[in-house]
Motif scaffolding. Structure first.
Motif, short mmCIF file in Angstrom:
data_model
loop_
_atom_site.label_atom_id
_atom_site.label_comp_id
_atom_site.label_asym_id
_atom_site.label_seq_id
_atom_site.Cartn_x
_atom_site.Cartn_y
_atom_site.Cartn_z
N LYS A 30 0.81 -1.23 0.00
CA LYS A 30 0.00 0.00 0.00
C LYS A 30 0.84 1.27 0.00
O LYS A 30 0.48 2.29 0.61
N LYS A 31 1.98 1.23 -0.68
CA LYS A 31 2.86 2.38 -0.77
C LYS A 31 2.61 3.15 -2.07
O LYS A 31 2.25 2.58 -3.10
N THR A 63 1.91 2.87 -8.52
CA THR A 63 0.66 3.25 -7.86
C THR A 63 0.41 4.75 -7.95
O THR A 63 -0.65 5.23 -7.58
N VAL A 64 1.41 5.49 -8.44
CA VAL A 64 1.26 6.93 -8.69
C VAL A 64 1.36 7.16 -10.18
O VAL A 64 2.31 6.72 -10.83
N TYR A 102 14.08 15.02 -12.96
CA TYR A 102 13.87 14.26 -11.73
C TYR A 102 13.03 15.06 -10.73
O TYR A 102 12.21 14.50 -9.99
N LYS A 103 13.21 16.38 -10.72
CA LYS A 103 12.40 17.23 -9.84
C LYS A 103 10.92 17.11 -10.19
O LYS A 103 10.06 17.12 -9.31
N ASN A 104 10.63 16.98 -11.50
CA ASN A 104 9.24 16.81 -11.92
C ASN A 104 8.65 15.52 -11.36
O ASN A 104 7.47 15.47 -10.99
N VAL A 105 9.47 14.47 -11.32
CA VAL A 105 9.01 13.20 -10.76
C VAL A 105 8.75 13.35 -9.26
O VAL A 105 7.75 12.83 -8.74
N LYS A 106 9.64 14.05 -8.57
CA LYS A 106 9.49 14.23 -7.13
C LYS A 106 8.20 14.98 -6.78
O LYS A 106 7.67 14.85 -5.68
N GLN A 107 7.70 15.76 -7.72
CA GLN A 107 6.50 16.57 -7.47
C GLN A 107 5.20 15.79 -7.69
O GLN A 107 4.11 16.35 -7.54
N GLN A 108 5.30 14.50 -8.01
CA GLN A 108 4.11 13.71 -8.31
C GLN A 108 3.45 13.11 -7.07
O GLN A 108 2.42 12.45 -7.16
N ILE A 113 10.48 6.46 -5.23
CA ILE A 113 10.83 6.67 -6.64
C ILE A 113 11.88 5.64 -7.03
O ILE A 113 12.95 5.58 -6.42
N LEU A 114 11.55 4.81 -8.01
CA LEU A 114 12.49 3.83 -8.53
C LEU A 114 12.92 4.28 -9.92
O LEU A 114 12.11 4.28 -10.85
N THR A 115 14.15 4.68 -10.05
CA THR A 115 14.68 5.14 -11.33
C THR A 115 15.43 4.00 -12.01
O THR A 115 16.34 3.42 -11.44
#
Length: 227
Positions: A30-31, A63-64, A102-108, A113-115
């Motif tokens: 549930k993450k 899940t995001v 990467y900052k755009n991903v952090k804002q989701q 975050i798995l890159t």
């Protein structure tokens, strides 16, 4: 927020396969998790843009949700090294551009975050720079996917030695059985457990049906998941 970079011993080691399984593991707990594929070549036109099959798999496993351009900001059609494809397309890839993406991903809004990298560990992003320099600058913990096939000992040990030489925080490795007919699979696995300076996190056995992941306690601890 927990962040990890998934790399491989070489092309087709199974980075996408393993990253997808890790995203599904987080979903089971549930993450809120998202995958990031900064560089991809071998893309095809769909939905009026170039898309990559690996990036789409990460999107399906997460899940995001986010727009495709956020998940895969650098997409190229030729199935060649990304820095060569970028040069042919007139695109310059820099560490600063990767960090901006990467900052755009952090804002989701994800907690994880798995890159996923591209190719193997020593992937050029230009004529003068490598993707691992960006990984180091971002201080991302690294997970090494070892494609279990002939030659994996050399590939894994050389990759591990380079990581140590530049101060990379590799939290462990995952064995991915890409060759179902590999001779002495268990002996090679035991050799890697003995020689690699990082702990084993999981094993993905070969399967033509539902993919599985045999998880070690160390992976759960690094992901802060309840056992």
């Amino acid at each position: 927020m927990k962040e990890f970079f998934i790399t491989g011993t070489d092309t087709d080691a199974g980075k996408t396969h393993v990253t997808s399984l890790l995203l599904k593991l987080l979903a089971q707990h549930k993450k809120q998790a998202i995958g990031f594929k900064p560089l991809a070549s071998g893309c095809e036109m769909a939905f009026d843009q170039l898309v990559n099959a690996d990036a789409l798999i990460l999107m399906e496993s997460a899940t995001v949700s986010a727009k495709y351009d956020v998940i895969n900001p650098f997409a190229f059609a030729p199935a060649i090294a990304p820095h060569i494809a970028a040069e042919q397309a007139g695109v310059t890839i820099t560490a600063d551009k990767l960090s901006s993406a990467y900052k755009n991903v952090k804002q989701q809004g994800a907690d994880y975050i798995l890159t996923e990298g591209a190719g193997g560990w020593a992937l050029p992003i230009s004529n003068t720079d490598y993707l691992y320099n960006w990984v180091k600058a971002e201080q991302l913990p690294v997970i090494l996917v070892v494609g279990m096939k002939l030659g994996c000992l050399n590939h894994a040990l050389l990759t591990a030695a380079h990581m140590q030489s530049i101060g990379i925080n590799c939290i462990g490795w995952i064995a991915n059985q890409v060759d179902p007919n590999m001779d002495e699979y268990q002996a090679n696995l035991d050799s890697l457990k003995l020689r690699l300076p990082f702990p084993i996190l999981a094993i993905s056995p070969y399967s033509e049906q539902t993919p599985k992941l045999q998880i070690y306690k160390t992976l759960l601890e690094n992901f802060a998941l309840n056992t």
